[in-house]
Write an enzyme that holds these catalytic residues in place. Sequence first.
Site, PDB file in Angstrom:
ATOM      1  N   GLY A  33       0.877  -1.167   0.000  1.00  0.00           N
ATOM      2  CA  GLY A  33       0.000   0.000   0.000  1.00  0.00           C
ATOM      3  C   GLY A  33       0.907   1.207   0.000  1.00  0.00           C
ATOM      4  N   ALA A  34       0.659   2.145  -0.892  1.00  0.00           N
ATOM      5  CA  ALA A  34       1.606   3.248  -1.088  1.00  0.00           C
ATOM      6  C   ALA A  34       2.019   3.890   0.247  1.00  0.00           C
ATOM      7  CB  ALA A  34       0.988   4.289  -2.012  1.00  0.00           C
ATOM      8  N   GLU A  35       1.028   4.198   1.078  1.00  0.00           N
ATOM      9  CA  GLU A  35       1.346   4.978   2.280  1.00  0.00           C
ATOM     10  C   GLU A  35       2.105   4.138   3.301  1.00  0.00           C
ATOM     11  OE1 GLU A  35      -1.685   4.547   0.968  1.00  0.00           O
ATOM     12  OE2 GLU A  35      -2.017   6.462  -0.062  1.00  0.00           O
ATOM     13  N   SER A  36       1.677   2.864   3.478  1.00  0.00           N
ATOM     14  CA  SER A  36       2.438   2.044   4.435  1.00  0.00           C
ATOM     15  C   SER A  36       3.810   1.693   3.866  1.00  0.00           C
ATOM     16  CB  SER A  36       1.654   0.802   4.863  1.00  0.00           C
ATOM     17  OG  SER A  36       1.355  -0.025   3.770  1.00  0.00           O
ATOM     18  N   ASP A 257       7.115   5.168  -3.963  1.00  0.00           N
ATOM     19  CA  ASP A 257       7.017   5.191  -2.502  1.00  0.00           C
ATOM     20  C   ASP A 257       8.416   5.110  -1.886  1.00  0.00           C
ATOM     21  OD1 ASP A 257       4.306   5.078  -3.045  1.00  0.00           O
ATOM     22  OD2 ASP A 257       4.283   2.893  -2.940  1.00  0.00           O
TER      23      ASP A 257
HETATM   24  O1  CKP Z   1       3.581   4.550  -7.101  1.00  0.00           O
HETATM   25  P1  CKP Z   1       4.139   3.289  -6.536  1.00  0.00           P
HETATM   26  O2  CKP Z   1       4.478   2.259  -7.564  1.00  0.00           O
HETATM   27  O3  CKP Z   1       5.292   3.546  -5.610  1.00  0.00           O
HETATM   28  O4  CKP Z   1       2.957   2.723  -5.611  1.00  0.00           O
HETATM   29  C1  CKP Z   1       2.736   1.377  -5.397  1.00  0.00           C
HETATM   30  C2  CKP Z   1       1.584   1.133  -4.447  1.00  0.00           C
HETATM   31  O5  CKP Z   1      -0.922   1.532  -3.016  1.00  0.00           O
HETATM   32  C3  CKP Z   1       1.276  -0.354  -4.328  1.00  0.00           C
HETATM   33  O6  CKP Z   1       1.932  -0.909  -3.198  1.00  0.00           O
HETATM   34  C4  CKP Z   1      -0.238  -0.444  -4.263  1.00  0.00           C
HETATM   35  O7  CKP Z   1      -0.687  -1.110  -3.132  1.00  0.00           O
HETATM   36  C5  CKP Z   1      -0.704   1.010  -4.305  1.00  0.00           C
HETATM   37  O8  CKP Z   1       0.377   1.736  -4.902  1.00  0.00           O
HETATM   38  C6  CKP Z   1      -2.005   1.119  -5.086  1.00  0.00           C
HETATM   39  O9  CKP Z   1      -3.046   1.264  -4.458  1.00  0.00           O
HETATM   40  O10 CKP Z   1      -1.940   1.052  -6.328  1.00  0.00           O
HETATM   41 MG    MG Z   2       3.695   6.494  -7.382  1.00  0.00          MG
END
Ligand code: CKP
Ligand code: MG
Length: 312
Positions: A33-36, A257
């Site tokens: 999850g981006a934030e965690s 992230d």
């Molecule tokens: O922008 P990023 O690729 O760094 O983000 C990835 C995350 O929260 C991923 O862990 C996924 O769970 C999410 O973005 C999403 O909801 O797409």
């Molecule tokens: Mg991103």
Amino acid sequence: MDVVTIGETMLLFTPDSIGLMRHANTFSAKVAGAESNVAIGLSRLGHKAGWISRVGDDEFGEKIRSFIRGEGVDISLVKKDSTAPTGIFFKEFRNPSDVRVYYYRKHSAASLMCKEDINEEYISKAKYLHITGITPALSDSCHEMVLKAVHLAKKHGVTVVFDPNLRRKLWEEERARRVLLEFVRHADIVLPGISEAEFLFGSRDPVECSELFLKQGASLVVMKLGNKGAYYVSEKVNGRVDGFKVPQVVDPVGAGDGFAAGFLSGMLDGLHVSQAVERGCAVGAMVVMVPGDVEGLPDQAALQSFITAAKD
Ligand code: CKP
Ligand code: MG
């Protein structure tokens, strides 16, 4: 608390084989999850991070809570909701350069988050509030909740950091653009990728787009340029930081992230903006060399040896 962040975390299932997922028989379960991801990255680098969320009162929710707590992130404001399940998603590797995600998160426990999930005292004690454009896309009550968190942060002088994290699968274009711009206007620091800048302002020119972000009221814009590094600009400074070379991109998801975690860690350690951006680029590069969204996030020692080796 150094950084407080708010958002949905899901169980991530990745097929153990490459190719179309219809042929996959076994999957590995991870937490993402981006934030965690950002909170975990900061915690591994030695900072105090708190993550606000909801999970279902189910086994996946337990796995997420214990994994993130085990990484040293404060989860005291993570609620268990017995009325909805923990969201899940799948990551398909069609081939090394075609990686796709499929969400099963509609009506998840996290999408039921609302203003009451935010605690003023908790936000007021942070140095940074980190938010992304994913959370307001989850539901109207999530949108309101993030707005409330931003207003509380501003009231208490907490720096608001916003990563647009555009997810086209979660909302329709016009609404996404309007809401993302609303948060850009509230943010002190904006961390867009170049494609997100193009979505918002119709240009892929980092200098031109960054100026447009500044005009919306941000005091610092750091534009992520993938393997080309990043461009940063504030009223006082601007510059370009080169990307770190990686032998092979194994899994691109989570790079942004990782960048946010590395950059914020540099700011918390009092580095010059250019060095904080360099740290962001380094962590982003380390994340893409390892499968999974958080598995490549380094501790300080691993980060320093990666940066040193790259400069040799
Ligand atoms: O922008 P990023 O690729 O760094 O983000 C990835 C995350 O929260 C991923 O862990 C996924 O769970 C999410 O973005 C999403 O909801 O797409
Ligand atoms: Mg991103």
